[in-house]
Design a protein around this motif. Structure first.
Motif, PDB file in Angstrom:
ATOM      1  N   ILE A 170     -20.381  21.398   0.109  1.00  0.00           N
ATOM      2  CA  ILE A 170     -21.756  21.810   0.364  1.00  0.00           C
ATOM      3  C   ILE A 170     -22.209  22.673  -0.805  1.00  0.00           C
ATOM      4  N   PRO A 171     -23.287  22.326  -1.490  1.00  0.00           N
ATOM      5  CA  PRO A 171     -23.668  23.024  -2.734  1.00  0.00           C
ATOM      6  C   PRO A 171     -24.073  24.477  -2.508  1.00  0.00           C
ATOM      7  N   HIS A 172     -23.940  25.242  -3.585  1.00  0.00           N
ATOM      8  CA  HIS A 172     -24.338  26.651  -3.607  1.00  0.00           C
ATOM      9  C   HIS A 172     -24.854  26.946  -5.011  1.00  0.00           C
ATOM     10  N   LEU A 173     -25.761  27.907  -5.116  1.00  0.00           N
ATOM     11  CA  LEU A 173     -26.295  28.262  -6.433  1.00  0.00           C
ATOM     12  C   LEU A 173     -25.182  28.697  -7.382  1.00  0.00           C
ATOM     13  N   ILE A 174     -24.150  29.335  -6.835  1.00  0.00           N
ATOM     14  CA  ILE A 174     -22.974  29.712  -7.623  1.00  0.00           C
ATOM     15  C   ILE A 174     -21.896  28.672  -7.334  1.00  0.00           C
ATOM     16  N   PRO A 175     -21.531  27.839  -8.296  1.00  0.00           N
ATOM     17  CA  PRO A 175     -20.615  26.731  -8.021  1.00  0.00           C
ATOM     18  C   PRO A 175     -19.318  27.130  -7.324  1.00  0.00           C
ATOM     19  N   GLU A 188     -24.075   3.285  -7.364  1.00  0.00           N
ATOM     20  CA  GLU A 188     -25.026   4.310  -7.805  1.00  0.00           C
ATOM     21  C   GLU A 188     -24.746   5.669  -7.173  1.00  0.00           C
ATOM     22  N   LYS A 189     -23.926   5.688  -6.132  1.00  0.00           N
ATOM     23  CA  LYS A 189     -23.551   6.952  -5.498  1.00  0.00           C
ATOM     24  C   LYS A 189     -22.133   7.393  -5.874  1.00  0.00           C
ATOM     25  N   THR A 190     -21.462   6.605  -6.703  1.00  0.00           N
ATOM     26  CA  THR A 190     -20.110   6.934  -7.141  1.00  0.00           C
ATOM     27  C   THR A 190     -20.159   7.579  -8.519  1.00  0.00           C
ATOM     28  N   TYR A 215     -23.902  13.282   6.168  1.00  0.00           N
ATOM     29  CA  TYR A 215     -24.276  13.496   4.758  1.00  0.00           C
ATOM     30  C   TYR A 215     -24.471  12.140   4.076  1.00  0.00           C
ATOM     31  N   PRO A 216     -25.466  11.372   4.503  1.00  0.00           N
ATOM     32  CA  PRO A 216     -25.634  10.005   3.973  1.00  0.00           C
ATOM     33  C   PRO A 216     -26.053   9.941   2.509  1.00  0.00           C
ATOM     34  N   ASP A 217     -26.627  11.017   1.988  1.00  0.00           N
ATOM     35  CA  ASP A 217     -27.111  11.004   0.601  1.00  0.00           C
ATOM     36  C   ASP A 217     -26.117  11.626  -0.384  1.00  0.00           C
ATOM     37  N   SER A 218     -24.877  11.754   0.021  1.00  0.00           N
ATOM     38  CA  SER A 218     -23.862  12.368  -0.833  1.00  0.00           C
ATOM     39  C   SER A 218     -23.575  11.516  -2.065  1.00  0.00           C
ATOM     40  N   PHE A 219     -23.070  12.207  -3.093  1.00  0.00           N
ATOM     41  CA  PHE A 219     -22.418  11.522  -4.205  1.00  0.00           C
ATOM     42  C   PHE A 219     -20.915  11.593  -3.967  1.00  0.00           C
ATOM     43  N   ILE A 234     -23.321  15.346 -11.275  1.00  0.00           N
ATOM     44  CA  ILE A 234     -24.238  14.628 -10.395  1.00  0.00           C
ATOM     45  C   ILE A 234     -25.628  14.497 -11.023  1.00  0.00           C
ATOM     46  N   PRO A 235     -26.259  13.343 -10.862  1.00  0.00           N
ATOM     47  CA  PRO A 235     -27.597  13.150 -11.444  1.00  0.00           C
ATOM     48  C   PRO A 235     -28.687  13.909 -10.702  1.00  0.00           C
ATOM     49  N   LYS A 236     -28.412  14.307  -9.460  1.00  0.00           N
ATOM     50  CA  LYS A 236     -29.397  15.040  -8.672  1.00  0.00           C
ATOM     51  C   LYS A 236     -28.800  16.382  -8.278  1.00  0.00           C
ATOM     52  N   ALA A 237     -29.379  17.465  -8.790  1.00  0.00           N
ATOM     53  CA  ALA A 237     -28.811  18.804  -8.571  1.00  0.00           C
ATOM     54  C   ALA A 237     -28.766  19.159  -7.089  1.00  0.00           C
ATOM     55  N   ASN A 238     -27.800  20.029  -6.753  1.00  0.00           N
ATOM     56  CA  ASN A 238     -27.655  20.557  -5.389  1.00  0.00           C
ATOM     57  C   ASN A 238     -27.450  19.466  -4.340  1.00  0.00           C
ATOM     58  N   SER A 239     -26.697  18.448  -4.714  1.00  0.00           N
ATOM     59  CA  SER A 239     -26.365  17.387  -3.765  1.00  0.00           C
ATOM     60  C   SER A 239     -24.989  17.637  -3.155  1.00  0.00           C
TER      61      SER A 239
END
Length: 223
Positions: free
Chosen positions: A136-141, A177-179, A158-162, A116-121
């Motif tokens: 749902i992101p976590h510091l530990i993948p 751009e979101k795919t 979650y409208p800003d999801s990738f 993903i281009p934007k971390a923690n998305s």
């Protein structure tokens, strides 16, 4: 391509990565921070897994008997591709003469977190009709939460999801751009795979929710 190994232990060994979760199917030899060789094929999984593996071995000038560990994508993704990949991995493991053959599995949603281009998305993937996977992101993948929610909830909450691509093209269209481009060459070989993989004792496709079938109700003819 023969799947029988000689009794003599090979001097040089290497890991293999197999990902049939989507198209193109991908097979490669990961190195500590890159790829020694990576092949992508658009064939059906039944032929593609073998042709891609054969090409990887030919291009790298290595032998099947030298594979001593395997990383494979358990899903979510193409049901048939995941089943065939699991069968292929089991065959390689059973064919290996020695007991130190290691198998690691990873989830395609976790791998997508490295792309993903934007971390923690939040990342989404298609599931059954009307439902989607949401990561749902976590510091530990490996500790990221994965939910199955309705399509409407997934897009509204979650409208800003990738999004991982839908190879069946049956779900709600997502803007380009979101795919995500699901491309193993974009991760740093073993460094990336080891962040999202875990030892795998039971080699089966990812199936967090068993399919539900409508129960049959007997009826008399003519009524």
């Amino acid at each position: 391509m023969p799947l029988s190994f000689q009794d003599k232990r090979p001097k040089e060994v290497f890991p293999l990565a197999v990902d049939a979760s989507t198209s193109p199917l991908q097979v490669g030899i990961p190195e500590p921070s890159s790829w020694h060789c990576l092949v992508k094929v658009n064939e059906q999984a039944l032929e593609g897994i073998f042709s891609a593996t054969e090409k990887v071995l030919k291009d790298s000038k290595k032998k099947l008997s030298q594979i001593n560990s395997l990383y494979y994508c358990e899903g979510p993704g193409s049901t048939l591709g995941l089943r065939l990949a699991a069968a292929f991995v089991r065959t390689l493991k059973w064919s290996y003469v020695y007991d130190d053959f290691e198998v690691f599995s990873y989830n395609s949603l976790d791998l997508a977190s490295l792309l993903i281009p934007k971390a923690n998305s939040v990342i989404q993937a298609p599931f059954r009709m009307g439902f989607r996977f949401v990561r749902i992101p976590h510091l530990i993948p490996l500790e990221a939460e994965k939910r199955i929610v309705t399509k409407d909830e997934a897009f509204s909450k979650y409208p800003d999801s990738f999004h991982l691509p839908d190879i069946r093209r049956r779900s709600t269209p997502v803007s380009p751009e979101k795919t995500l481009s699901y491309d193993l060459s974009k991760i740093k070989g073993l460094a990336g795979l080891n962040l999202i993989s875990k030892p795998c004792s039971t080699i089966l496709p990812y199936n967090p929710k068993a399919p539900e079938f409508k129960k049959w109700t007997p009826r008399q003819l003519g009524k």
